[in-house]
Design a protein around this motif. Structure first.
Motif, PDB file in Angstrom:
ATOM      1  N   VAL A  47       0.870  -1.180   0.000  1.00 14.09           N
ATOM      2  CA  VAL A  47       0.000   0.000   0.000  1.00 14.09           C
ATOM      3  C   VAL A  47       0.900   1.221   0.000  1.00 14.09           C
ATOM      4  N   GLU A  48       0.731   2.093  -0.997  1.00 14.79           N
ATOM      5  CA  GLU A  48       1.600   3.266  -1.109  1.00 14.79           C
ATOM      6  C   GLU A  48       0.979   4.474  -0.427  1.00 14.79           C
ATOM      7  N   SER A  49       1.795   5.190   0.328  1.00 17.56           N
ATOM      8  CA  SER A  49       1.359   6.421   0.984  1.00 17.56           C
ATOM      9  C   SER A  49       2.567   7.318   1.226  1.00 17.56           C
ATOM     10  N   LYS A  50       2.501   8.544   0.718  1.00 21.15           N
ATOM     11  CA  LYS A  50       3.519   9.571   0.950  1.00 21.15           C
ATOM     12  C   LYS A  50       4.930   9.087   0.630  1.00 21.15           C
ATOM     13  N   GLY A  51       5.043   8.447  -0.535  1.00 21.95           N
ATOM     14  CA  GLY A  51       6.360   8.051  -1.027  1.00 21.95           C
ATOM     15  C   GLY A  51       6.910   6.765  -0.455  1.00 21.95           C
ATOM     16  N   LYS A  52       6.094   6.039   0.310  1.00 20.66           N
ATOM     17  CA  LYS A  52       6.556   4.776   0.895  1.00 20.66           C
ATOM     18  C   LYS A  52       5.567   3.658   0.592  1.00 20.66           C
ATOM     19  N   LEU A  53       6.115   2.452   0.501  1.00 25.41           N
ATOM     20  CA  LEU A  53       5.293   1.255   0.375  1.00 25.41           C
ATOM     21  C   LEU A  53       5.204   0.594   1.739  1.00 25.41           C
ATOM     22  N   TYR A  54       3.973   0.266   2.147  1.00 27.22           N
ATOM     23  CA  TYR A  54       3.766  -0.404   3.426  1.00 27.22           C
ATOM     24  C   TYR A  54       3.296  -1.840   3.170  1.00 27.22           C
ATOM     25  N   PHE A  55       3.855  -2.777   3.937  1.00 30.66           N
ATOM     26  CA  PHE A  55       3.486  -4.182   3.767  1.00 30.66           C
ATOM     27  C   PHE A  55       3.887  -4.964   5.013  1.00 30.66           C
ATOM     28  N   GLY A  56       3.627  -6.269   5.013  1.00 27.87           N
ATOM     29  CA  GLY A  56       3.933  -7.102   6.172  1.00 27.87           C
ATOM     30  C   GLY A  56       4.637  -8.376   5.760  1.00 27.87           C
ATOM     31  N   THR A  57       5.323  -9.000   6.716  1.00 28.30           N
ATOM     32  CA  THR A  57       6.062 -10.238   6.450  1.00 28.30           C
ATOM     33  C   THR A  57       5.361 -11.431   7.092  1.00 28.30           C
ATOM     34  N   HIS A  58       5.717 -12.592   6.581  1.00 32.52           N
ATOM     35  CA  HIS A  58       5.033 -13.819   6.988  1.00 32.52           C
ATOM     36  C   HIS A  58       6.044 -14.957   7.030  1.00 32.52           C
ATOM     37  N   VAL A  59       5.695 -15.995   7.760  1.00 34.75           N
ATOM     38  CA  VAL A  59       6.556 -17.173   7.844  1.00 34.75           C
ATOM     39  C   VAL A  59       6.441 -17.990   6.557  1.00 34.75           C
ATOM     40  N   GLY A  60       7.541 -18.586   6.141  1.00 39.74           N
ATOM     41  CA  GLY A  60       7.526 -19.433   4.954  1.00 39.74           C
ATOM     42  C   GLY A  60       7.940 -20.861   5.244  1.00 39.74           C
ATOM     43  N   TYR A  61       8.472 -21.087   6.446  1.00 42.36           N
ATOM     44  CA  TYR A  61       8.931 -22.426   6.848  1.00 42.36           C
ATOM     45  C   TYR A  61       7.845 -23.063   7.704  1.00 42.36           C
ATOM     46  N   TYR A  62       7.244 -24.141   7.203  1.00 40.26           N
ATOM     47  CA  TYR A  62       6.114 -24.768   7.876  1.00 40.26           C
ATOM     48  C   TYR A  62       6.452 -26.186   8.329  1.00 40.26           C
ATOM     49  N   SER A  63       5.599 -26.682   9.211  1.00 36.07           N
ATOM     50  CA  SER A  63       5.580 -28.107   9.545  1.00 36.07           C
ATOM     51  C   SER A  63       4.224 -28.643   9.083  1.00 36.07           C
ATOM     52  N   MET A  64       4.224 -29.799   8.455  1.00 38.16           N
ATOM     53  CA  MET A  64       2.982 -30.394   7.972  1.00 38.16           C
ATOM     54  C   MET A  64       2.405 -31.319   9.033  1.00 38.16           C
ATOM     55  N   VAL A  65       1.157 -31.035   9.426  1.00 36.34           N
ATOM     56  CA  VAL A  65       0.456 -31.837  10.423  1.00 36.34           C
ATOM     57  C   VAL A  65      -0.912 -32.209   9.849  1.00 36.34           C
ATOM     58  N   ASP A  66      -1.146 -33.506   9.681  1.00 35.12           N
ATOM     59  CA  ASP A  66      -2.410 -33.990   9.120  1.00 35.12           C
ATOM     60  C   ASP A  66      -2.738 -33.314   7.795  1.00 35.12           C
ATOM     61  N   GLY A  67      -1.725 -33.131   6.961  1.00 38.31           N
ATOM     62  CA  GLY A  67      -1.913 -32.551   5.643  1.00 38.31           C
ATOM     63  C   GLY A  67      -2.124 -31.052   5.627  1.00 38.31           C
ATOM     64  N   MET A  68      -1.953 -30.400   6.784  1.00 40.54           N
ATOM     65  CA  MET A  68      -2.157 -28.955   6.884  1.00 40.54           C
ATOM     66  C   MET A  68      -0.843 -28.272   7.256  1.00 40.54           C
ATOM     67  N   GLU A  69      -0.659 -27.052   6.733  1.00 45.90           N
ATOM     68  CA  GLU A  69       0.525 -26.272   7.072  1.00 45.90           C
ATOM     69  C   GLU A  69       0.360 -25.650   8.452  1.00 45.90           C
ATOM     70  N   LYS A  70       1.336 -25.900   9.318  1.00 43.69           N
ATOM     71  CA  LYS A  70       1.360 -25.341  10.660  1.00 43.69           C
ATOM     72  C   LYS A  70       2.656 -24.550  10.852  1.00 43.69           C
ATOM     73  N   MET A  71       2.678 -23.701  11.885  1.00 40.18           N
ATOM     74  CA  MET A  71       3.878 -22.920  12.168  1.00 40.18           C
ATOM     75  C   MET A  71       5.089 -23.850  12.287  1.00 40.18           C
ATOM     76  N   GLY A  72       6.181 -23.472  11.629  1.00 37.25           N
ATOM     77  CA  GLY A  72       7.359 -24.322  11.589  1.00 37.25           C
ATOM     78  C   GLY A  72       7.951 -24.593  12.973  1.00 37.25           C
ATOM     79  N   ILE A  73       8.270 -25.845  13.220  1.00 38.34           N
ATOM     80  CA  ILE A  73       8.931 -26.236  14.473  1.00 38.34           C
ATOM     81  C   ILE A  73      10.432 -26.135  14.257  1.00 38.34           C
ATOM     82  N   PRO A  74      11.133 -25.286  15.013  1.00 34.74           N
ATOM     83  CA  PRO A  74      12.557 -25.091  14.756  1.00 34.74           C
ATOM     84  C   PRO A  74      13.389 -26.313  15.138  1.00 34.74           C
ATOM     85  N   PRO A  75      14.281 -26.744  14.256  1.00 32.78           N
ATOM     86  CA  PRO A  75      15.184 -27.847  14.602  1.00 32.78           C
ATOM     87  C   PRO A  75      16.292 -27.361  15.540  1.00 32.78           C
ATOM     88  N   ALA A  76      17.119 -28.261  15.952  1.00 33.99           N
ATOM     89  CA  ALA A  76      18.215 -27.921  16.866  1.00 33.99           C
ATOM     90  C   ALA A  76      19.084 -26.827  16.270  1.00 33.99           C
TER      91      ALA A  76
END
Length: 435
Positions: free
Chosen positions: A98-127
């Motif tokens: 979204v552009e406003s006053k010379g800047k673009l505003y946006f948000g970030t998201h997780v891309g590393y998931y854990s699969m549980v019962d065929g669904m994407e869940k928040m990634g569980i960090p390995p050691a």
């Protein structure tokens, strides 16, 4: 072979096709990107290529149509100040700029998931790695090329949905996987949590599961923000308010189909994507699974179902398209009257539809499909299916859930591209069509 045969067969039958030009941004592990592409006021196309890697963040780029050159703007993890911290990376952006006053505003998201019962869940960090710290609200200065880290999403969740009231300087978000609604005030740099939108959201299971809304609609007149639930409830959040109000009108329409809100693999009665139409000061959107275009009038608090704007082959088949959530590539064009929609179309082999999986527990393409460009003029009601889109080698753009339209009508999106036996997601360009 089937891809090329189908493309040629379509041409032989007199069906229009469009040719897409592909680009290589230099990010070989780029994965599917949803939204995260827009044409800014400087005429450049800004986009994010996602990453599923635990330690490689999503990458932001800009494309200059005048020179044909691509510029690397930055790494999302680094822009969030998390480089070298060994936390799960900021793998993607799931939202429009979204552009406003010379800047673009946006948000970030997780891309590393854990699969549980065929669904994407928040990634569980390995050691050796730490958990995901949460998505960030970022700004990008168009002149200086500098990022600013504005706020961190609550509860260490990713930012799934974002929109901005540019009149009042308020940014609204929905988090993933639980679905917390929160607001960020640019003026006082204050983040306010409103609360969960729909039960336990996509973090729930069984009867507690709810697919989350992917589009926050904003009325710039009074600053009200609207979102939906998979049950079809339309919620309103007034500027400065701290609670969501359920409207009497809802999205539960017979034409949209019948859904169990507690089951995964569909968007239920949520709207999929929405835009503000200044022509009549209402919101236009598409219901993802059915492909129905609708108008939501915030003053009358009424949903008016208009027409199914799927591809012409989809209309004729009478079937839902293959992408289980429907398509996010829906936007208002530069003339401020024409809707552009990148949607699916059935693939036929030997006269029969190529069928995909009967069900799924996540947002994905259940089977092979064509990609069509559809336009709809709100003022005149003119619908046009401009045909299926193919690359120069006859291959289809796949996993398309983004769109941006330049002033001259050139369409940009992000799609899977296979070259030399390797597949990545990257920038795709389609020349202007006759409206």
């Amino acid at each position: 072979m089937a891809v090329l045969t189908t493309a040629v067969a379509g041409l032989a039958q007199g069906h229009a096709t469009l040719k897409a030009k592909t680009f290589n941004s230099g990010f070989s592990i780029a994965h599917d990107t949803y939204n995260a592409i827009d044409v800014a006021s400087d005429g450049n196309v800004y986009y994010v290529l996602s990453s599923q890697s635990i330690d490689t963040g999503g990458q932001m780029y800009s494309f200059n149509p005048r020179t044909g050159k691509i510029k690397h703007c930055g790494d999302l993890t680094e822009a969030c100040g998390e480089k070298g911290l060994k936390t799960i990376s900021q793998g993607k952006s799931h939202v429009h700029f979204v552009e406003s006053k010379g800047k673009l505003y946006f948000g970030t998201h997780v891309g590393y998931y854990s699969m549980v019962d065929g669904m994407e869940k928040m990634g569980i960090p390995p050691a050796g790695y730490k958990e995901y710290p949460g998505g960030h609200i970022l700004s990008y200065d168009l002149k200086t090329g500098k990022f600013e880290d504005l706020a961190l999403a609550p509860h260490k969740e990713g930012i799934l949905t974002l929109n901005m009231d540019t009149v009042r300087g308020l940014i609204y978000c929905i988090s993933w996987p639980t679905g917390y609604v929160f607001r960020y005030d640019l003026a006082n740099k204050q983040l306010t949590e409103i609360g969960p939108l729909s039960g336990e959201g996509e973090n729930g299971a069984g009867k507690n599961f709810r697919t989350l809304c992917r589009s926050l609609a904003i009325d710039p007149g009074d600053g009200s923000v609207y979102a939906t639930s998979s049950e079809g409830t339309i919620f309103r959040l007034r500027p400065g308010a701290d609670r969501l109000e359920a409207l009497q009108e809802d999205m539960k329409k017979d034409y949209f189909g019948l859904y169990d809100p507690t089951s995964a693999g569909h968007m239920g009665y949520n709207w999929r994507q929405t835009v503000w139409y200044p022509g009549d000061k209402t919101i236009y959107g598409v219901h993802g699974n059915s492909g129905y275009l609708f108008q939501f009038d915030p003053r009358a608090q009424r949903v008016n179902v208009i027409d199914r704007i799927t591809s012409r082959p989809s209309k004729r088949s009478g079937m839902f398209d293959e992408f289980s959530y429907g398509y996010l590539g829906f936007t208002l064009g530069p003339d401020k009257h024409t809707l552009y929609y990148l949607t699916g179309g059935p693939v036929y082999v030997d006269g029969h539809i190529v069928k995909g999986k009967s069900s799924t527990a996540m947002g994905e393409a259940k089977g092979l499909e064509d990609l069509h460009l559809v336009t709809y003029n709100i003022a005149t009601g003119k619908y046009m299916d401009h045909g299926a889109i193919f690359y120069g080698d006859g291959a289809r753009p796949l996993y398309v859930n983004s769109i941006a339209v330049a002033k001259d009508g050139t369409v940009y999106t992000l799609a899977r591209i296979t070259e030399n036996g390797k597949t990545r997601t990257d920038l795709v360009q389609v020349a202007p069509v006759k409206l």
